[in-house]
Scaffold this motif. Structure first.
Motif, short mmCIF file in Angstrom:
data_model
loop_
_atom_site.label_atom_id
_atom_site.label_comp_id
_atom_site.label_asym_id
_atom_site.label_seq_id
_atom_site.Cartn_x
_atom_site.Cartn_y
_atom_site.Cartn_z
N ILE A 292 0.89 -1.16 0.00
CA ILE A 292 0.00 0.00 0.00
C ILE A 292 0.93 1.21 0.00
CG2 ILE A 292 -1.80 1.25 1.23
CD1 ILE A 292 -2.68 -1.39 2.43
N TRP A 293 1.04 1.85 -1.14
CA TRP A 293 2.03 2.90 -1.35
C TRP A 293 1.64 4.18 -0.59
CZ3 TRP A 293 6.32 1.68 -4.31
CH2 TRP A 293 6.24 0.50 -5.07
N GLN A 294 2.61 4.76 0.08
CA GLN A 294 2.41 6.06 0.73
C GLN A 294 2.85 7.15 -0.25
OE1 GLN A 294 1.25 8.81 3.27
NE2 GLN A 294 1.25 6.72 4.02
N LEU A 295 1.98 8.12 -0.48
CA LEU A 295 2.28 9.23 -1.38
C LEU A 295 2.34 10.52 -0.58
CD1 LEU A 295 -0.22 8.36 -4.28
CD2 LEU A 295 2.12 7.52 -3.95
N GLY A 296 3.17 11.46 -1.01
CA GLY A 296 3.24 12.73 -0.30
C GLY A 296 4.56 13.42 -0.50
N LEU A 297 4.72 14.51 0.20
CA LEU A 297 5.96 15.28 0.15
C LEU A 297 6.15 15.93 1.51
CD1 LEU A 297 8.22 16.14 -1.86
CD2 LEU A 297 6.94 18.26 -2.22
N ARG A 298 7.14 15.44 2.26
CA ARG A 298 7.40 15.95 3.60
C ARG A 298 8.83 16.45 3.69
NH1 ARG A 298 3.89 17.54 6.71
NH2 ARG A 298 4.81 16.79 8.64
N GLY A 299 9.09 17.21 4.73
CA GLY A 299 10.44 17.71 4.96
C GLY A 299 11.24 16.73 5.80
N LYS A 300 12.24 17.23 6.47
CA LYS A 300 13.12 16.39 7.28
C LYS A 300 12.41 15.98 8.55
CE LYS A 300 18.00 16.21 8.59
NZ LYS A 300 19.27 16.96 8.60
N GLY A 301 12.52 14.72 8.93
CA GLY A 301 11.79 14.21 10.09
C GLY A 301 10.32 14.18 9.76
N ASP A 302 9.52 14.79 10.59
CA ASP A 302 8.06 14.80 10.38
C ASP A 302 7.57 16.23 10.30
OD1 ASP A 302 5.53 13.92 10.05
OD2 ASP A 302 5.28 13.05 12.03
N GLN A 303 8.22 17.02 9.44
CA GLN A 303 7.91 18.44 9.34
C GLN A 303 7.42 18.78 7.94
OE1 GLN A 303 11.83 19.85 10.58
NE2 GLN A 303 10.99 20.46 12.55
N ALA A 304 6.83 19.97 7.83
CA ALA A 304 6.37 20.44 6.52
C ALA A 304 7.54 20.57 5.57
CB ALA A 304 5.66 21.79 6.68
N VAL A 305 7.26 20.44 4.27
CA VAL A 305 8.33 20.43 3.28
C VAL A 305 9.13 21.72 3.30
CG1 VAL A 305 6.77 21.27 1.45
CG2 VAL A 305 8.83 20.00 0.84
N TRP A 306 8.49 22.86 3.60
CA TRP A 306 9.22 24.12 3.56
C TRP A 306 10.19 24.30 4.73
CZ3 TRP A 306 3.64 24.53 3.78
CH2 TRP A 306 3.13 24.69 5.07
N VAL A 307 10.08 23.46 5.77
CA VAL A 307 11.02 23.57 6.90
C VAL A 307 12.43 23.20 6.46
CG1 VAL A 307 11.60 22.68 9.19
CG2 VAL A 307 9.21 23.13 8.58
N ALA A 308 12.54 22.18 5.61
CA ALA A 308 13.86 21.72 5.15
C ALA A 308 14.23 22.29 3.78
CB ALA A 308 13.88 20.19 5.09
N ASP A 309 13.23 22.74 3.03
CA ASP A 309 13.48 23.21 1.67
C ASP A 309 13.09 24.69 1.57
OD1 ASP A 309 13.74 23.67 -1.01
OD2 ASP A 309 12.36 22.09 -1.67
N ALA A 310 14.10 25.56 1.58
CA ALA A 310 13.84 26.99 1.55
C ALA A 310 13.21 27.45 0.25
CB ALA A 310 15.14 27.76 1.78
N THR A 311 13.32 26.62 -0.80
CA THR A 311 12.74 27.00 -2.10
C THR A 311 11.26 26.65 -2.20
OG1 THR A 311 13.31 24.88 -3.16
CG2 THR A 311 14.98 26.62 -3.19
N ALA A 312 10.74 25.92 -1.19
CA ALA A 312 9.32 25.57 -1.20
C ALA A 312 8.50 26.72 -0.63
CB ALA A 312 9.08 24.30 -0.39
N PRO A 313 7.40 27.09 -1.28
CA PRO A 313 6.57 28.18 -0.75
C PRO A 313 5.83 27.74 0.50
CG PRO A 313 5.50 27.16 -2.63
CD PRO A 313 6.86 26.53 -2.53
N GLN A 314 5.58 28.67 1.41
CA GLN A 314 4.80 28.39 2.61
C GLN A 314 3.33 28.71 2.41
OE1 GLN A 314 6.39 29.60 6.40
NE2 GLN A 314 8.50 29.61 5.66
N ASP A 315 3.01 29.39 1.34
CA ASP A 315 1.63 29.67 1.01
C ASP A 315 0.92 28.35 0.71
OD1 ASP A 315 -0.15 30.13 -1.78
OD2 ASP A 315 -0.62 31.45 -0.09
#
Length: 636
Positions: free
Chosen positions: A242-265
């Motif tokens: 059962i495939w997990q899909l998504g995009l997360r940051g480092k650990g269990d954080q939002a993607v923009w926490v680890a990726d400064a190029t990701a928008p927070q909007d």
């Protein structure tokens, strides 16, 4: 499963022929799979000297085997974890009977071995390549086999076999293979879309000698390459994934926490995550050569807002999964306010254990609360999928067992009736007495109230909902919370969401510790009435866990007083000695659990880490003394 049944019969009879039922002959057990009908269904028929177990598919047949073992032989699903097994019998008399499974109300019924510090250190099955504390060792497949057997005995059909499982590591792939060899579905942690976490991506880049950002926004081609690499590995087990899909940051954080190029909007980021999920889905389709596979997307933190507002789109056959607020084990506002769209499927991720501010080394999830949440999930048509965070499994085996029953009847389950039945199966006529003490155990927890939940939800961007008129504590001071209070007192109360060091807190802890002490005395009185085997079970679990909560709470009280009240030197020294004494007693008390195959059970205590708390207690005391000497001497 058939071999497990042979073993059950041999152990129960004390003979190698297991009452003459260990072979498929005129006087044995006939096991058959007849395809057709409802999925995962079974029927058991005892007729004369022969037992017929029939399933509609592989899992149905397996469940039928274990159902016979439980209902006809009296063998509990978690027997290996609690060392409770029926006495040896000279003969086995089975009256003619028939029973069958009921229609499934939850399609996918899973366990997540998350924060599994004790299980992974009990017997080490290899090393991990991950730059993250706590997860250096791989659980041995011998230990995992015990988990898988217990899961199947409870008619669980899905396992996530650990935190941050990297299938490219042969030692970790053994876990995946073991799950699939048992006929179970397998999935991935919600921070591991298509099986690769941020840390897995880091390792991949290191192996390639690449110094590049881990970013779908700025390094898309490389991320697609990494996903495709992992998908190819997981595709070997495709029929059960059962495939997990998504995009997360480092650990269990939002993607923009680890990726400064990701928008927070939320709108812009929702579009990026939608794109990432669509890309992952397409890559899986290419690898499998088909699109009819199972997948999930966990609406964790920012995901719910994006999904509710329409900024996050999921593939039509992907199950959207909501999570409870792990500290309180209640669903947040997002679960109730997020619209359910026609044609879409929904599921839940629920915490019977939760590190760091929840139950970890002891039971702490009131079964009435769990039943309440699952009833709401059923009412909101959100039980296509259920994943239960079971952490190290053994300390919370009652919660796990009752959850298995909830999945059979989420709309009508009675926690009190189920707990009474569970303890009756172990203690017989005294089961009612044990059950009453078990209920009292949950009444001993301090009520930390709503304010810390609001603080934590704001600090960590969790969702909170004000549930009014609950018949149980919304925010019980479980062992994770108590350890947090003591640790933060020693550190100077600097962590977000920490409880205020005030008189009300101390009063609540004092009252709770006295309740746990009184319960300990009642349990000691009951133990004197029990046979040896039943006495050991009570000592190891409800008895020990009550002592654990009492001693840990007393330690935390001493830590708060030591660092808050600036007591005079003699009193400060006494508080330090008392705190250390309580912790030493706790470390000694838990040895009762270290028997048989569980001899080194607490070797891997890295999460709450009681030895580290003991060291921190003395370090804080030494720091206070040193600071006072410096102040007295005129230095700063």
């Amino acid at each position: 499963a058939a071999l497990d049944l042979q073993r059950d019969l041999r152990r129960l009879s004390g003979r190698s022929n297991g009452f003459g039922l260990t072979h498929i002959d005129a006087g044995g057990i006939r096991i058959l799979t007849v395809p057709g009908g409802e999925a995962e269904a079974y029927r058991v028929c005892v007729d004369g000297n022969c037992v017929h177990i029939t399933g509609t598919d592989v899992l149905g047949t397996i469940y039928g085997i274990y159902a016979f073992s439980q209902q006809c032989l009296g063998i509990l699903p978690m027997h290996a974890f609690i060392d409770v097994f029926p006495d040896t019998q000279q003969s086995l008399a089975l009256s003619p009977l028939q029973f069958a499974s009921k229609p499934r109300k939850v399609r996918f019924r899973g366990w997540f071995l998350n924060d599994e510090d004790l299980l992974s250190e009990l017997k080490i099955g290899g090393k991990r390549n991950i730059d993250y504390p706590f997860y250096q060792n791989v659980m041995h497949t011998d230990v995992l086999e015990l988990v898988l057997e217990a899961a199947l005995r409870l008619q669980i059909n899905l396992i996530i076999p650990g935190s941050f499982v990297d299938i490219r590591n042969p030692d970790e792939e053994k876990l995946v293979k073991a799950v699939c060899d048992r006929g179970l579905y397998i999935s991935q942690h919600h921070v591991e879309p298509v099986g690769v976490s941020y840390f897995g991506a880091e390792q991949y880049l290191r192996e390639q000698g690449l110094d590049e950002p881990i970013s779908f926004c700025s390094n898309r081609k490389r991320m697609e390459e990494i996903w495709q690499c992992y998908i190819t590995q997981w595709a070997k087990y495709a029929d059960q994934v059962i495939w997990q899909l998504g995009l997360r940051g480092k650990g269990d954080q939002a993607v923009w926490v680890a990726d400064a190029t990701a928008p927070q909007d939320l709108q812009a980021c929702g579009q990026i995550i939608t794109d990432a999920i669509a890309t992952q889905h397409s890559l899986i389709c290419q690898a499998l050569g088909r699109s009819d596979f199972y997948s999930t997307a966990t609406l964790w933190n920012e995901g719910s807002k994006m999904y509710a507002s329409g900024h996050l789109q999921l593939p039509s056959n992907t199950i959207a999964v909501f999570s409870d607020f792990g500290i309180s084990q209640m669903f947040g506002e997002d679960f109730y306010s997020t619209p359910r769209f026609a044609g879409s499927k929904y599921g839940i991720y629920y915490h019977a254990a939760f590190w760091s501010l929840g139950p970890h080394l002891t039971e702490g999830c009131d079964p009435r609360k769990m039943a309440y949440c699952y009833r709401d999930a059923h009412r909101l048509d959100s039980l296509e999928y259920s994943i239960l965070n079971v952490s190290n499994l053994r300390p919370i085996h009652v919660s796990v067992t009752l959850n298995g029953q909830i999945l059979n009847s989420p709309d009508s389950f009675s926690a009190d009736e189920a707990a009474l039945q569970f303890y009756g199966s172990i203690f017989g006529e005294l089961g009612d007495c044990v059950y009453k003490l078990y209920r009292q155990y949950y009444d001993c927890f301090a009520d930390f109230g709503k304010e810390p939940l609001l603080q934590a939800s704001e600090a960590w961007h969790f969702y909170y909902r004000d549930h009014a008129g609950l018949p149980f504590l919304e925010n019980p001071a479980t062992d994770g919370q108590i350890a947090w209070v003591g640790k933060n007192a020693l550190r100077g109360w600097s962590s977000p969401g920490a409880h205020p060091h005030n008189d009300e807190l101390l009063e609540k802890l004092e009252q709770s510790s006295q309740k746990f002490l009184q319960l300990t005395e009642s349990l000691d009185d009951l133990q004197r009435q029990l046979p040896t085997k039943q006495k050991l079970y009570l000592q190891q679990f409800l008895g020990y866990q009550t002592k654990h909560m009492y001693l840990l709470t007393r330690w935390a009280i001493c830590c708060v007083r030591m660092t808050r009240e600036t007591p005079p030197p003699p009193q400060l020294q006494q508080l330090h000695q008392d705190a250390c004494s309580y912790m030493h007693k706790l470390l000694e008390a838990r040895r009762v659990l270290e028997t048989g195959i569980w001899k080194n059970w607490h070797w891997g205590d890295k999460k709450i880490n009681l030895p580290a708390l003991l060291n921190a207690t003395t370090e804080a005391y030494t720091r206070i003394i040193t600071n006072r000497k410096n102040i007295k001497g005129g230095s700063t």
